[in-house]
Design an enzyme around this catalytic site. Sequence first.
Site, PDB file in Angstrom:
ATOM      1  N   CYS A 169       0.853  -1.190   0.000  1.00 31.72           N
ATOM      2  CA  CYS A 169       0.000   0.000   0.000  1.00 31.72           C
ATOM      3  C   CYS A 169       0.886   1.236   0.000  1.00 31.72           C
ATOM      4  CB  CYS A 169      -0.896   0.010   1.230  1.00 31.72           C
ATOM      5  SG  CYS A 169      -1.978   1.463   1.294  1.00 31.72           S
ATOM      6  N   ASP A 321      -5.533  10.602  -5.488  1.00 29.91           N
ATOM      7  CA  ASP A 321      -5.002   9.559  -4.619  1.00 29.91           C
ATOM      8  C   ASP A 321      -3.567   9.298  -5.086  1.00 29.91           C
ATOM      9  OD1 ASP A 321      -4.874   7.694  -2.628  1.00 29.91           O
ATOM     10  OD2 ASP A 321      -6.526   6.451  -3.342  1.00 29.91           O
ATOM     11  N   ASN A 322      -2.768   8.751  -4.181  1.00 33.91           N
ATOM     12  CA  ASN A 322      -1.438   8.270  -4.549  1.00 33.91           C
ATOM     13  C   ASN A 322      -0.556   9.351  -5.172  1.00 33.91           C
ATOM     14  OD1 ASN A 322      -2.183   5.559  -3.741  1.00 33.91           O
ATOM     15  ND2 ASN A 322      -3.384   5.476  -5.628  1.00 33.91           N
TER      16      ASN A 322
END
Length: 757
Positions: A169, A321-322
Amino acid sequence: MAPQQKAAVSSGSDDESSFSEGFCEKLYGPYPSQIPVPYVNKQNDTPAAEVISGAKTMWDLKECPDHRDVGTPDEWVPRDGRLVRLTGRHPFNVEPPLSVHNQFRFITPSSLHYVRNHGSCPKLNWDEHTILVQTKTTQEGSIINTQLELSMDELVAMKPRELPVTLVCAGNRRKEQNMIRQTIGFNWGPAGVSTNVWKGVLLRDLLLKAGVSDNIKTMAGKHVEFIGVEDLPNKVGIGPFPDEPWGKTVKYGTSVPLARAMNPAYDILIAYEANGEVLQPDHGYPVRLIIPGYIGGRMVKWLKQINVIENETKNHYHYHDNRILPPQITAEESLKGEWWYKPEYIFNELNINSAMTQPDHNETLSIASNIGKTYEVAGYAYTGGGRKITRVEFSTDNGVHWELAKLNRTEQPTDHDMHWCWLWWSFPLAVTDLVGCDEIMCRAWDESNNVQPTHPTWNLMGMGNNQVFRVKVHLDKTAAGEHVFRFEHPTQPGQQKGGWMTTLAGKPISAGFGKLLDLQDNEDDSKAPTAAAAAPKALGQKTYTLQEVETHNTEEDVWIVVNNKIYDCTEYLELHPGGIDSILINAGADSTEDFVAIHSTKATKMLEKFYIGDLDQTSSSTSTTQQVSKELVDDKGNKLALNPKHKTPFELQAKTVLSHDTYMLDFALPTPQHVLGLPTGKHMFLSAKIDGETVMRRYTPISSNYDVGCVKFVIKAYRPCDRFPKGGKMSQHLDAIQVGDFVDMRGPVGEFEYISN
């Protein structure tokens, strides 16, 4: 075929290579059991041993859901109770305890693999699910759109590829970042990483079957887009792309360059098996994307569409995100400056990282029994891009000297000499070297000479956290009088307590956005935001009376008032870092004072997404007269002193000095017949006006409900020092009060309640 009916699929290939049936199991097997062990109640009881041992697949336990899933949309999915839940009951975001990784090491049981879910787990059917591949090709100057739709059985009939891949993750070790400064992500510990043997079809083969050319000259700028089946909430608006505006719900998706997708060295996989069995629902059943060497957030689960497009995807989650933004960028600035759309901050390939799994947090080592022996320290290390870990180093003197650890190279490199997995390392530590040692450290290097940094650099999403992993060493004495070394990890995942970074002394001096001390000073000097802090009132926004607000006071329907603005916090309950109780005690009421006393200015700004309207000022002013609250009693008829809805002033009746900075405070309850009313495992709020500001902190007393008529605390005063010249506000206030003074208390609060052994 439904998941409970299908255990594994056969490709029919008989090549004696990594493409052959069972090749990886011969190399890395036998695989550990994939059967989950649910906790069927709050006492962590499990199904009978014969039920677990007799289960052939996870679906043999479908009548034994984990008790935390009962009543959620995911109740149908059997899950292992040992997994640490990071976002409450739902959605399911979990990591295994580090001890599980230390037990299994290279191959993780699928039922104990970490999980990142944004919503409910889709309930898909093997026989009905299809994958749609859409492409554009140019023939004789004309653009031709083609589509290829494959059933799962048709996908499985293609030439298979099977290999172990470590998934990580992007938020692995994020809680360490949250201990520096709160990010916008929840608390991953160091176990947001797992390895399975994945089987599927190479994306390259699927694209070739769909008619995509492998001519490198035609690939420049093109991407392959992947879209899942989920419909997820859009929380940022229509987005920056006028030609593809985002709706109220969005699909989870991402893209990779077409040149990477067509390069066989990168092993991008459309996977339908893990560890020799069909995928479990939480891992994308029936089919998902695997991009070796990338962060897990790019590996779309429950895959539905694959599109060859002329540019990078415009998918909502590909941008929001990310990302690893610069450390000075706050949540407000990230939106104002459109930082989410700047390509240089995307997080795709994994960075280098390592952690210790042995010793475990709070593990002890007897000095007398081990002083002449060695202790095996162990852990994992990984990197991205197919690079090889070249060394792991270990230090007992704060990095003055580093020694080489032993590397256990289980993974066989691919034919293209790529390394897609973590490795496990060990170091024989002489116990005598722990004498006078205050911490042990590890760091990893890869073949590009990337090395873990010594100090952390904070970022808004808390992603890519990879500073040197440190475990503190304490010399303790047990209740039996035995001297032991006790090991303390930086943090514990989720809302679990413990870790040296949770203390004031455990904070770094800086993490890239200025000295933490200076930042704290600025926050302390700033005023709490007024009513204008909420989002501007939308045209026609509704106004509510206080009486209307008071009806929304249950766990299923929670409204609060802050600075005359009304917020519906229902969907945030399970995500609240302070637990559900901290919000429920203010449900249906004006919680301005309590909220401002605990939260920072940034936290107040985060309320904006839950804003639903304004408080009718007239109704507020006519209903603020204090009413006598109903007296609370327990099931035995004892009067309870604590009230979750109202502060109660308790009088200090005795004060005992225990050391130069520690003292015991004994407060009288309202009457000698009252009991406190604090369940075991819960906490209570103490609040006071300090320098004109309401300050509220959680405390746990040393007394219990058996101590009738009183409540006692042992308090350490955090007085001013060089690093923290202001010291601790509340602890110094409690240090200064005298017998006869009153302190307001309220509760109980907390996520856990201990029922019995």
